[in-house]
Write a protein that holds these residues in place. Structure first.
Motif, PDB file in Angstrom:
ATOM      1  N   ALA A 411       0.933  -0.934   0.441  1.00 10.91           N
ATOM      2  CA  ALA A 411       0.259  -0.095  -0.318  1.00 10.91           C
ATOM      3  C   ALA A 411       1.043   1.536  -0.525  1.00 10.91           C
ATOM      4  O   ALA A 411       0.903   1.794  -0.833  1.00 10.91           O
ATOM      5  CB  ALA A 411      -0.746  -0.143   1.193  1.00 10.91           C
ATOM      6  N   LEU A 412       2.000   1.542   0.524  1.00 12.43           N
ATOM      7  CA  LEU A 412       2.956   2.285   0.882  1.00 12.43           C
ATOM      8  C   LEU A 412       3.730   2.452  -1.068  1.00 12.43           C
ATOM      9  O   LEU A 412       3.850   3.402  -1.070  1.00 12.43           O
ATOM     10  CB  LEU A 412       3.749   1.952   1.851  1.00 12.43           C
ATOM     11  CG  LEU A 412       3.645   2.175   2.864  1.00 12.43           C
ATOM     12  CD1 LEU A 412       4.485   2.239   4.353  1.00 12.43           C
ATOM     13  CD2 LEU A 412       2.348   3.523   3.541  1.00 12.43           C
ATOM     14  N   LEU A 413       3.616   1.308  -1.263  1.00 11.73           N
ATOM     15  CA  LEU A 413       4.642   1.429  -2.624  1.00 11.73           C
ATOM     16  C   LEU A 413       3.464   2.212  -3.189  1.00 11.73           C
ATOM     17  O   LEU A 413       3.645   2.682  -4.472  1.00 11.73           O
ATOM     18  CB  LEU A 413       4.778   0.397  -3.659  1.00 11.73           C
ATOM     19  CG  LEU A 413       5.659  -0.388  -2.669  1.00 11.73           C
ATOM     20  CD1 LEU A 413       6.320  -2.068  -3.381  1.00 11.73           C
ATOM     21  CD2 LEU A 413       7.097   0.034  -2.155  1.00 11.73           C
ATOM     22  N   GLU A 414       2.266   1.653  -3.690  1.00 16.55           N
ATOM     23  CA  GLU A 414       1.142   2.779  -4.558  1.00 16.55           C
ATOM     24  C   GLU A 414       0.826   3.827  -4.270  1.00 16.55           C
ATOM     25  O   GLU A 414       0.228   4.688  -4.749  1.00 16.55           O
ATOM     26  CB  GLU A 414      -0.502   1.413  -4.483  1.00 16.55           C
ATOM     27  CG  GLU A 414       0.372  -0.249  -4.536  1.00 16.55           C
ATOM     28  CD  GLU A 414      -1.022  -1.365  -4.289  1.00 16.55           C
ATOM     29  OE1 GLU A 414      -1.081  -2.376  -5.158  1.00 16.55           O
ATOM     30  OE2 GLU A 414      -1.907  -0.761  -3.254  1.00 16.55           O
ATOM     31  N   SER A 415       0.576   4.079  -3.133  1.00 19.80           N
ATOM     32  CA  SER A 415       0.544   5.661  -2.810  1.00 19.80           C
ATOM     33  C   SER A 415       1.665   6.387  -3.085  1.00 19.80           C
ATOM     34  O   SER A 415       0.743   7.585  -3.476  1.00 19.80           O
ATOM     35  CB  SER A 415       0.446   5.777  -0.871  1.00 19.80           C
ATOM     36  OG  SER A 415       2.195   5.424  -0.016  1.00 19.80           O
ATOM     37  N   THR A 416       2.762   6.364  -3.225  1.00 20.04           N
ATOM     38  CA  THR A 416       3.611   7.216  -3.538  1.00 20.04           C
ATOM     39  C   THR A 416       3.542   6.765  -5.151  1.00 20.04           C
ATOM     40  O   THR A 416       3.371   8.128  -6.214  1.00 20.04           O
ATOM     41  CB  THR A 416       5.423   6.487  -3.920  1.00 20.04           C
ATOM     42  OG1 THR A 416       5.411   5.236  -4.454  1.00 20.04           O
ATOM     43  CG2 THR A 416       5.411   6.297  -2.159  1.00 20.04           C
ATOM     44  N   ALA A 417       2.897   6.124  -6.250  1.00 19.61           N
ATOM     45  CA  ALA A 417       2.748   5.696  -7.576  1.00 19.61           C
ATOM     46  C   ALA A 417       1.145   7.039  -7.660  1.00 19.61           C
ATOM     47  O   ALA A 417       1.651   7.505  -8.695  1.00 19.61           O
ATOM     48  CB  ALA A 417       2.611   4.450  -7.636  1.00 19.61           C
ATOM     49  N   PHE A 418       0.139   6.718  -6.722  1.00 19.92           N
ATOM     50  CA  PHE A 418      -1.008   7.462  -6.841  1.00 19.92           C
ATOM     51  C   PHE A 418      -0.808   9.382  -6.662  1.00 19.92           C
ATOM     52  O   PHE A 418      -0.986   9.740  -7.302  1.00 19.92           O
ATOM     53  CB  PHE A 418      -1.569   7.237  -6.375  1.00 19.92           C
ATOM     54  CG  PHE A 418      -2.032   6.260  -5.213  1.00 19.92           C
ATOM     55  CD1 PHE A 418      -2.429   5.414  -6.813  1.00 19.92           C
ATOM     56  CD2 PHE A 418      -2.761   5.204  -4.772  1.00 19.92           C
ATOM     57  CE1 PHE A 418      -2.945   3.791  -6.705  1.00 19.92           C
ATOM     58  CE2 PHE A 418      -3.749   3.926  -4.431  1.00 19.92           C
ATOM     59  CZ  PHE A 418      -3.374   3.369  -5.852  1.00 19.92           C
ATOM     60  N   GLY A 419       0.373   9.311  -5.743  1.00 22.46           N
ATOM     61  CA  GLY A 419       1.037  10.868  -5.870  1.00 22.46           C
ATOM     62  C   GLY A 419       1.920  11.544  -7.354  1.00 22.46           C
ATOM     63  O   GLY A 419       1.045  12.621  -7.475  1.00 22.46           O
ATOM     64  N   THR A 420       2.281  10.530  -7.459  1.00 22.88           N
ATOM     65  CA  THR A 420       2.784  10.825  -9.222  1.00 22.88           C
ATOM     66  C   THR A 420       2.143  11.048 -10.584  1.00 22.88           C
ATOM     67  O   THR A 420       2.028  12.019 -10.666  1.00 22.88           O
ATOM     68  CB  THR A 420       3.991   9.682  -9.834  1.00 22.88           C
ATOM     69  OG1 THR A 420       5.153   9.460  -8.527  1.00 22.88           O
ATOM     70  CG2 THR A 420       4.597  10.155 -11.008  1.00 22.88           C
ATOM     71  N   ARG A 421       0.899   9.851 -10.090  1.00 21.34           N
ATOM     72  CA  ARG A 421      -0.359  10.385 -10.912  1.00 21.34           C
ATOM     73  C   ARG A 421      -0.474  11.564 -10.647  1.00 21.34           C
ATOM     74  O   ARG A 421      -1.609  12.186 -11.645  1.00 21.34           O
ATOM     75  CB  ARG A 421      -1.441   8.715 -10.926  1.00 21.34           C
ATOM     76  CG  ARG A 421      -2.424   8.931 -11.700  1.00 21.34           C
ATOM     77  CD  ARG A 421      -3.678   8.145 -11.668  1.00 21.34           C
ATOM     78  NE  ARG A 421      -4.558   8.225 -13.147  1.00 21.34           N
ATOM     79  CZ  ARG A 421      -5.442   7.225 -12.993  1.00 21.34           C
ATOM     80  NH1 ARG A 421      -5.454   5.981 -12.581  1.00 21.34           N
ATOM     81  NH2 ARG A 421      -6.601   7.727 -12.991  1.00 21.34           N
ATOM     82  N   MET A 422      -1.456  12.122  -9.318  1.00 14.19           N
ATOM     83  CA  MET A 422      -1.759  12.829  -9.370  1.00 14.19           C
ATOM     84  C   MET A 422      -1.085  14.752 -10.105  1.00 14.19           C
ATOM     85  O   MET A 422      -1.753  15.256 -10.376  1.00 14.19           O
ATOM     86  CB  MET A 422      -1.543  13.634  -7.955  1.00 14.19           C
ATOM     87  CG  MET A 422      -2.977  13.054  -7.107  1.00 14.19           C
ATOM     88  SD  MET A 422      -4.283  13.341  -6.726  1.00 14.19           S
ATOM     89  CE  MET A 422      -4.581  15.154  -6.388  1.00 14.19           C
ATOM     90  N   ILE A 423      -0.137  14.265  -9.805  1.00  9.89           N
ATOM     91  CA  ILE A 423       1.377  14.599 -10.729  1.00  9.89           C
ATOM     92  C   ILE A 423       1.016  14.953 -12.032  1.00  9.89           C
ATOM     93  O   ILE A 423       0.821  16.105 -12.925  1.00  9.89           O
ATOM     94  CB  ILE A 423       2.672  15.262  -9.934  1.00  9.89           C
ATOM     95  CG1 ILE A 423       2.711  15.332  -8.183  1.00  9.89           C
ATOM     96  CG2 ILE A 423       3.675  15.797 -10.785  1.00  9.89           C
ATOM     97  CD1 ILE A 423       3.796  14.839  -8.008  1.00  9.89           C
ATOM     98  N   ILE A 424       1.162  13.809 -12.430  1.00 13.84           N
ATOM     99  CA  ILE A 424       0.867  14.028 -13.698  1.00 13.84           C
ATOM    100  C   ILE A 424      -0.144  14.687 -14.970  1.00 13.84           C
ATOM    101  O   ILE A 424      -0.436  15.657 -15.049  1.00 13.84           O
ATOM    102  CB  ILE A 424       1.013  12.890 -14.277  1.00 13.84           C
ATOM    103  CG1 ILE A 424       2.540  12.590 -14.345  1.00 13.84           C
ATOM    104  CG2 ILE A 424       0.601  12.534 -16.175  1.00 13.84           C
ATOM    105  CD1 ILE A 424       2.698  11.058 -14.957  1.00 13.84           C
ATOM    106  N   GLU A 425      -1.550  14.299 -14.133  1.00  6.44           N
ATOM    107  CA  GLU A 425      -2.854  14.436 -14.261  1.00  6.44           C
ATOM    108  C   GLU A 425      -2.462  16.130 -13.835  1.00  6.44           C
ATOM    109  O   GLU A 425      -3.871  17.326 -14.883  1.00  6.44           O
ATOM    110  CB  GLU A 425      -3.729  13.684 -13.005  1.00  6.44           C
ATOM    111  CG  GLU A 425      -3.778  12.185 -13.938  1.00  6.44           C
ATOM    112  CD  GLU A 425      -5.275  11.875 -12.962  1.00  6.44           C
ATOM    113  OE1 GLU A 425      -5.872  12.364 -11.958  1.00  6.44           O
ATOM    114  OE2 GLU A 425      -5.239  10.819 -13.700  1.00  6.44           O
TER     115      GLU A 425
END
Length: 559
Positions: A411-425
Motif C-alpha cells: 500500500a505504501l508503494l502504491e501510495s507514491t505511485a498515486f502521488g505521481t499520477r496526481m502530479i501527471i494529471e
C-alpha cells in the motif's frame, strides 16, 4: 566539434552531492562510458538532533549539514574515482556538479560559511539548511498569503505556493529567529553554487536554482515593496542572492590551484555551472524532449519535464525558462518522501524476519491488485506537490486484524505511485503533455515498484541506463562547459543512455488501480484541502510537546 580516438581519449568528472554522501563518476567524453567511480559518506550526515559540538536539542523539523563534508568529497572521492578509472588526470578536461535543492547556507562575502566562524559555530541558523529542513513552514505560509493578497505576478509560476524548502522561506526564518546571523550573512547561496565557488574561486548562480528555488522570474526577484511588507529588514534579501547568473552548461570558471590540490585534477580545466540533481539527470536519461517526464526516485522523488509553452500548473514546484535545458520551459514537481517511507516501514514497523525490502517485495508481488484492502497517503515527510504543505502526515486506511506487513508495504508503494499520477494529471490538465516516463535513481531495481508505476500512470516506463544518473548528467554538462560538445542536447545524445519501454501498463491491473486511485484522491482532498485539518492539529500538538521537553531539558542542564 573535435573527436577523440582510442589513443587520445578525454574525460570529464561528474559529482553528485546527495543527502548522505557525494558520488563521483569519471566519464569518457566520446561516448559517456563510465570508467571510474567512488563514494564519500558525509561525516556528519544529516544534523537533526543537535549541532556537532553539542548544545541544546534542535527543534522539530530541522535538517542541517556541515559544508566541510562537501569539500571532503573533493579531497577523498575525486582522487579515489580517478584511481578506480586508471585515468591519467591530464586527460580530464572538465568537472561538473549537482546538488540536492533547496540546500542553502549563509556565508561571508568571500564564501566562508558562517558556521565556520568560531563565534557562530553554536548558532543553528549559521549552518547549511538541507532541502528537507521544514521548520520554515509558517514563513512559507506568510510568503504565500501576502503574494496572493498583493496579486504578485510570480506566484502562479510556482503553482500558487512557495515551498517551506525554498530560499525565501528559509531566509525569512533566519531573519526572524536569529537576526544577528542574518545580518552577518553577506551571501545566502545554494550549495550547488557554493561548491562551484570552492572549485573555481568565482561566485556564480545558476538559472535552475535561481528560478525554481529563488523566485527569480522574467529577469528579476520579488520587488522590494513586497519584501518590506513581509518584514522591513527583509528588503535586502535579494542582495544576498544576486550574483552572476549563468545558463546551464556554461563554464563558471577554471579549476583553481587550491581545488586542483584537493582533487588531483589539472589546474585550469573547465568548471561547469552548478545544477540540481534532478534537473541534471534529464540529460543523462536522454529525456530533454518535451513530454518525456523524468522521475528521479530515491529518498524523495523529483519530477521534471520540458515543455514548449509557458503554463501555470496548480501545486507544482515551478516553471523556469531554461531550467532543465536552454530553449525550453522546464517544469518541476516532487514528492518529499518516497524511498524514505519504505525505509521507515522496514526499520520501524516490519517484524523480525520480514524486515527487508526484498522479502516484503516478494510477498507483496504475490498479491492481486486491491487484495490488501488498503489505501495510503504518501505524506510521511509532508507534501511537496500538489498541496505544498510539509505539516501534512502519512495515513493508512483499511487496517484490520487480518492485515499483514506485506499488505501495508505494498500500500505504501502504491501510495507514491498515486502521488505521481496526481502530479501527471495536474500537468496534463494545465496543457503540459506527459507522454511517457523515464525513471532514474536507486529505486529502479525494485521491479514490483516500477510495474506499479506503469500500471497506475498508464504510461510506458523507461529506465535510465546508468546507476548514477545525476553524476552522469553533471559529467555531460562538464563536457559542454569544456567545449567538447556545442550543446547539452548533443552531449546528451552522445553520452546519455536509456533502456526504452522496460515496463508497459497491464490493462487489467491498470483498471483495478483506477478504483484504488479514486479512493486515494478522496482522502487526498479531504485531509489536504480543508475537509479535516486533523493532521495539522496533531502536528501542532507534537511540536508544542517537543518545545516543552526541550525547555525542561535545558533547565535541568542549567540547574
Amino acid at each position: 566539434m573535435s573527436r577523440v580516438d582510442g589513443t587520445d581519449e578525454r574525460y570529464v568528472v561528474g559529482i553528485d552531492y546527495g543527502t548522505l554522501s557525494g558520488r563521483v563518476l569519471v566519464v569518457r567524453v566520446r561516448d559517456g562510458a563510465e570508467v571510474g567511480t567512488a563514494v564519500h559518506e558525509y561525516r556528519h550526515g544529516v544534523i537533526e538532533t543537535a549541532l556537532p559540538g553539542g548544545g541544546p536539542a534542535l527543534p522539530p523539523n530541522w535538517a542541517l549539514q556541515d559544508p566541510e563534508d562537501y569539500r571532503d568529497v573533493l579531497r577523498h572521492a575525486v582522487p579515489a574515482a580517478l584511481a578506480d578509472a586508471g585515468v591519467d588526470p591530464s586527460r580530464v578536461v572538465g568537472i561538473g556538479t549537482d546538488f540536492t535543492a533547496c540546500t542553502v547556507l549563509p556565508t561571508l562575502a568571500d564564501g566562508t560559511p558562517l558556521c565556520q566562524l568560531p563565534d557562530l559555530r553554536d548558532r543553528p541558523h549559521a549552518w547549511v539548511k538541507l532541502w528537507k529542513h521544514h521548520a520554515a513552514q509558517p514563513h512559507a505560509d506568510r510568503i504565500n498569503a501576502l503574494a496572493h493578497e498583493r496579486d504578485e505576478p510570480w506566484i502562479g509560476r510556482y503553482g500558487g505556493k512557495i515551498s517551506a524548502e525554498w530560499q525565501f522561506a528559509k531566509g525569512l526564518q533566519i531573519l526572524e529567529e536569529d537576526p544577528e546571523v542574518y545580518q552577518r550573512a553577506d551571501r545566502f547561496i545554494e550549495a550547488a553554487d557554493w561548491i562551484v565557488w570552492q572549485l573555481c574561486g568565482t561566485e556564480t548562480r545558476n538559472v535552475c536554482t535561481a528560478g525554481y528555488k529563488g523566485i527569480r522570474q522574467d529577469g528579476r526577484y520579488p520587488a522590494k515593496d513586497y519584501l518590506d511588507a513581509l518584514h522591513p529588514d527583509f528588503v535586502d534579501f535579494v542582495t544576498k542572492l544576486d550574483g552572476p547568473l549563468l545558463p546551464l552548461g556554461d563554464r563558471a570558471g577554471s579549476l583553481s590551484a587550491r581545488a586542483a590540490a584537493w582533487t588531483g585534477l589539472p589546474e585550469g580545466i573547465a568548471v561547469a555551472v552548478g545544477n540540481v540533481d534532478a534537473h541534471v539527470t534529464a540529460a543523462a536519461a536522454q529525456a530533454l524532449s518535451p513530454g518525456r517526464l523524468v522521475a528521479i526516485m530515491g529518498t524523495s522523488t523529483c519530477h521534471v519535464v520540458n515543455g514548449t509553452d509557458l503554463a501555470e500548473v496548480a501545486g507544482m514546484c515551478g516553471v523556469v525558462d531554461g531550467g532543465i535545458s536552454p530553449g525550453a520551459w522546464g517544469y518541476e514537481a516532487g514528492q518529499s518522501g518516497v524511498g524514505d517511507i519504505f525505509g521507515w516501514f522496514v526499520r520501524h514497523a516490519a517484524p523480525a524476519g520480514m524486515d527487508s525490502h526484498e522479502r516484503l517485495t516478494e510477498l507483496a508481488a504475490a498479491q492481486p491488485v486491491g487484495a490488501h484492502g488498503l489505501v495510503a497517503l504518501d505524506w510521511w515527510n509532508g507534501n511537496r506537490s500538489l498541496l505544498v504543505n510539509h505539516d501534512l502526515s502519512g495515513l493508512v486506511v483499511g487496517l484490520t486484524l487480518a492485515t499483514r506487513p506485506e499488505d501495508v508495504y505494498r500500500a505504501l508503494l502504491e501510495s507514491t505511485a498515486f502521488g505521481t499520477r496526481m502530479i501527471i494529471e495536474a500537468f496534463v490538465e494545465a496543457g503540459v503533455p506527459v507522454t511517457d516516463l523515464v525513471v532514474a535513481g536507486g529505486l529502479t531495481s525494485n521491479r514490483l515498484l516500477m510495474q506499479i508505476y506503469a500500471d497506475v500512470t498508464k504510461r510506458p516506463l523507461s529506465i535510465i541506463g546508468s546507476a548514477q544518473g545525476p553524476a552522469l548528467g553533471s559529467a555531460i554538462h562538464a563536457a559542454v562547459a569544456a567545449g567538447a560538445y556545442p550543446s547539452i542536447h548533443e552531449a546528451s545524445a552522445a553520452m546519455g543512455r536509456v533502456d526504452e519501454g522496460v515496463y508497459r501498463p497491464n490493462p487489467a491491473d491498470a483498471r483495478a488501480y483506477d478504483a484504488l486511485y479514486a479512493e486515494y484522491r478522496t482522502l487526498h482532498d479531504h485531509f489536504g484541502r480543508g475537509g479535516d485539518d486533523v493532521m495539522l492539529r496533531l502536528r501542532a500538538i507534537r511540536n508544542a510537546a517537543a518545545v516543552t521537553v526541550q525547555a525542561d531539558t535545558e533547565r535541568e542542564v542549567v540547574g
